[in-house]
Structures are given as structure tokens and as C-alpha cells.
Design a protein around this motif. Structure first.
Motif, short mmCIF file in Angstrom:
data_model
loop_
_atom_site.label_atom_id
_atom_site.label_comp_id
_atom_site.label_asym_id
_atom_site.label_seq_id
_atom_site.Cartn_x
_atom_site.Cartn_y
_atom_site.Cartn_z
N ALA A 91 46.96 -20.18 4.15
CA ALA A 91 46.52 -20.75 5.43
C ALA A 91 47.71 -21.11 6.32
CB ALA A 91 45.64 -21.97 5.18
N VAL A 92 48.74 -21.69 5.74
CA VAL A 92 49.93 -22.02 6.53
C VAL A 92 50.57 -20.75 7.08
CG1 VAL A 92 52.27 -22.96 6.45
CG2 VAL A 92 50.41 -24.19 5.34
N GLY A 93 50.72 -19.74 6.21
CA GLY A 93 51.31 -18.48 6.66
C GLY A 93 50.51 -17.79 7.74
N SER A 177 43.75 -30.25 12.80
CA SER A 177 44.89 -30.96 12.21
C SER A 177 45.63 -30.06 11.22
CB SER A 177 44.42 -32.24 11.50
OG SER A 177 43.69 -31.94 10.33
N PHE A 178 44.92 -29.15 10.56
CA PHE A 178 45.55 -28.23 9.63
C PHE A 178 46.39 -27.19 10.37
CE2 PHE A 178 42.14 -30.02 7.12
CZ PHE A 178 42.71 -30.18 5.87
N ALA A 179 45.87 -26.73 11.51
CA ALA A 179 46.65 -25.80 12.33
C ALA A 179 47.90 -26.48 12.85
CB ALA A 179 45.79 -25.29 13.49
N ALA A 180 47.76 -27.71 13.31
CA ALA A 180 48.90 -28.46 13.84
C ALA A 180 49.96 -28.66 12.77
CB ALA A 180 48.44 -29.80 14.38
N LEU A 181 49.53 -29.01 11.57
CA LEU A 181 50.47 -29.23 10.47
C LEU A 181 51.27 -27.96 10.17
CD1 LEU A 181 49.55 -31.10 7.20
CD2 LEU A 181 50.89 -29.03 7.12
N LEU A 253 38.37 -17.70 9.28
CA LEU A 253 38.24 -19.14 9.49
C LEU A 253 39.54 -19.74 10.02
CD1 LEU A 253 36.26 -20.36 6.34
CD2 LEU A 253 35.41 -20.06 8.67
N VAL A 254 40.67 -19.33 9.44
CA VAL A 254 41.97 -19.85 9.88
C VAL A 254 42.26 -19.41 11.31
CG1 VAL A 254 44.45 -19.72 9.49
CG2 VAL A 254 42.90 -20.01 7.55
N THR A 255 41.89 -18.17 11.65
CA THR A 255 42.10 -17.69 13.02
C THR A 255 41.26 -18.48 14.01
OG1 THR A 255 42.53 -15.47 12.15
CG2 THR A 255 42.06 -15.65 14.50
N ILE A 256 40.02 -18.74 13.66
CA ILE A 256 39.15 -19.56 14.51
C ILE A 256 39.76 -20.95 14.68
CG2 ILE A 256 36.93 -20.79 14.56
CD1 ILE A 256 35.65 -18.31 13.34
N ASN A 257 40.25 -21.51 13.60
CA ASN A 257 40.87 -22.83 13.66
C ASN A 257 42.10 -22.82 14.56
OD1 ASN A 257 40.84 -25.58 12.76
ND2 ASN A 257 42.59 -25.12 11.47
N SER A 258 42.86 -21.74 14.51
CA SER A 258 44.05 -21.62 15.38
C SER A 258 43.64 -21.56 16.85
CB SER A 258 44.84 -20.35 15.00
OG SER A 258 45.31 -20.41 13.68
#
Length: 277
Positions: A91-93, A177-181, A253-258
Motif C-alpha cells: 500500500a505504501v509503495g 490518513s493512510f495516503a498521507a502517511l 482501493l489504494v488508488t481510490i484512496n489516493s
């Protein structure tokens, strides 16, 4: 994108980004795919056999009573720990790839350092919180069943549905908050909740639609595999395909969050893959 969150546009944009960068998905997600595959092999060959209930025949009060293998829960916990670690690394990557561009993810595009450790800690914090909520739902279920004189098992589906909807809503609200981190921006869980104020219902619908889509794909794939007998003929191929599909779903999901983080926070990095969004 500007103004209020557009449900359809957000999902379509995220799906296009993932599809256009499927090569990047196999690069950044290689560790995740292989890890999920390994977890599946471990579950198939070690954990599932532990579900065979053993019945002690002699000695003690447990004689003749069904008993679950004591190794089952430690094995499940081990799988959960490894899975969360894989999710945090990927997810971070992937967040960094979408938000900062390709220059932020050279090589395999994965690492394990300060960001991943913080992401993992926040992931466990959310998991424990949702676990406590699920316990509360279970207690409430039994209390209602007792008050109504009904079988508690009859409330299981209602409790599971209610819990799932609350989980989707909460995850959507704190997701930025996960995207920001991942890109070293100061946005905690509480700040993310405030940032998503007024957009909670739209974020909820986005994640609900994506989740329903994933369940539909998983059900269709499972049905086809069952008809073709792949579970017995090629179990490991089935596990690998499932790992690839899981990585694709997580990438979506990660892309949506971004996308949501970028729009709601107003953060504008240079070189982002979202520059034209």
C-alpha cells in the motif's frame, strides 16, 4: 477533479489508472502476490487440516467432547500478521507511485522502513478498533435475542451486515490518513475524519460499490473454478490466480484512496500520476 466527490468518476479514474499500469502492478505488487500465494499454500496444507475436530477418548472432563486443534488460532494469527505486513508494504509503495509518480518507486517499488512500520501500526490500530466493535455487535445481538426470546443465530446475518456497513464507512472516512502517511504528510486519523466531513456518504457508496464488485468477481471466479473442478485439479494455480486478483483489488482501493486524499486535502505534488485528474 474539483468540488464535491463524484462517485462514478472516482471509480472509473481509479480503474483506468490501475489498468493502464498493470505492468507496474506486477512490479510493485510482486511481493504481495507471492506472499498471498504463500499464505494460501500454508492455509491449504496446514491450517485447513487443523479444522478437523478431534475428540479425546480417555481421561479428564473433555473426554468424548469435540475439541479444536490448539494450533489453529496461532496459525491464523501468524497468517494475519504476515498479511498485514504485505498489505502495508504494498500500500505504501502503490500510494507513492500514484501520488508521487514513477520516480518514487524505483526497483521493485517496495521497501520496509519508517513509513511501512507506521502504516502497519495504524493498520493494526484500526483492526483492533473494528474487532472491539464486532464484539459489541455480538453482545448486542445476544441481548436482543434474549429480550425477544429468539434464537441468537437468527440475528447473525443482520449483525454481520450492520458491522460490515459501519466498517466500510469508517475505513472510507479515515482512509486519507493512510495516503498521507505514505507521502510523509501530517494527517492523523482524527484529522482525516474531519477532512472527509460532508463527503462521508459519497465515500461510503464508492467503497461499497467496489466491495460489491469484488464479491461479484470472486463469486463468479469461484463458481467457474468449481464447475471446472480446478480446486482438485490445479489448486495451486487457483491460489495464484486468486493472489493476482486480490492484488488488483487492493491496488484499486489504494488508488481510490489516493484520489480522495488528493482532492480533499488539496495536496498537489509534482510528477503525480493524478496530475491530469
Amino acid at each position: 477533479m474539483s468540488g464535491r466527490i463524484l462517485i462514478g468518476e472516482t471509480i472509473v479514474t481509479a480503474a483506468r489508472l490501475v489498468s493502464d499500469r498493470r505492468g507496474e502492478l506486477f512490479r510493485v505488487g510482486l511481493v504481495l502476490i507471492l506472499g498471498i500465494f504463500a499464505i494460501g499454500v500454508f492455509a491449504l496444507n496446514y491450517v485447513l487440516p487443523l479444522l478437523q475436530v478431534q475428540v479425546p477418548q480417555v481421561g479428564g472432563a473433555a473426554a468424548g467432547q469435540p475439541m479444536l486443534d490448539p494450533r489453529f488460532f496461532p496459525a491464523v494469527l501468524f497468517m494475519l500478521v504476515v498479511e498485514f505486513l504485505l498489505i502495508a508494504v504494498f500500500a505504501v509503495g502503490w500510494h507513492r507511485l500514484i501520488l508521487l509518480g514513477r520516480q518514487a518507486s524505483s526497483g521493485l517499488g517496495v521497501a520496509f522502513g519508517r513509513r511501512e512500520i507506521a502504516f502497519l501500526g495504524r493498520l493494526w490500530l484500526c483492526f483492533i478498533g473494528m474487532l472491539l466493535v464486532s464484539i459489541a455487535f455480538s453482545v448486542l445481538e445476544y441481548l436482543l435475542a434474549g429480550m425477544l426470546g429468539a434464537d441468537p443465530n437468527g440475528f447473525v446475518l443482520i449483525a454481520m451486515a450492520g458491522y460490515s456497513l459501519i466498517a466500510i464507512y469508517v475505513i472510507g472516512r479515515i482512509g486519507p490518513s493512510f495516503a498521507a502517511l505514505s507521502v510523509d504528510q501530517p494527517l492523523g486519523l482524527g484529522a482525516a475524519w474531519q477532512t472527509t466531513r460532508g463527503e462521508g456518504s459519497r465515500i461510503f457508496v464508492i467503497y461499497l460499490l467496489v466491495s460489491l464488485g469484488w464479491f461479484a468477481v470472486a463469486f463468479l471466479f469461484s463458481s467457474i473454478a468449481q464447475i471446472l473442478g480446478l480446486g482438485e485439479a490445479a489448486p495451486y494455480a487457483l491460489l495464484f490466480i486468486n493472489a493476482v486478483l486480490s492484488a488488483g483489488f487492493l491496488a484499486l482501493l489504494v488508488t481510490i484512496n489516493s484520489i480522495l486524499f488528493r482532492q480533499l486535502s488539496g495536496w498537489r505534488p509534482t510528477g503525480s500520476l493524478l496530475a491530469s485528474v
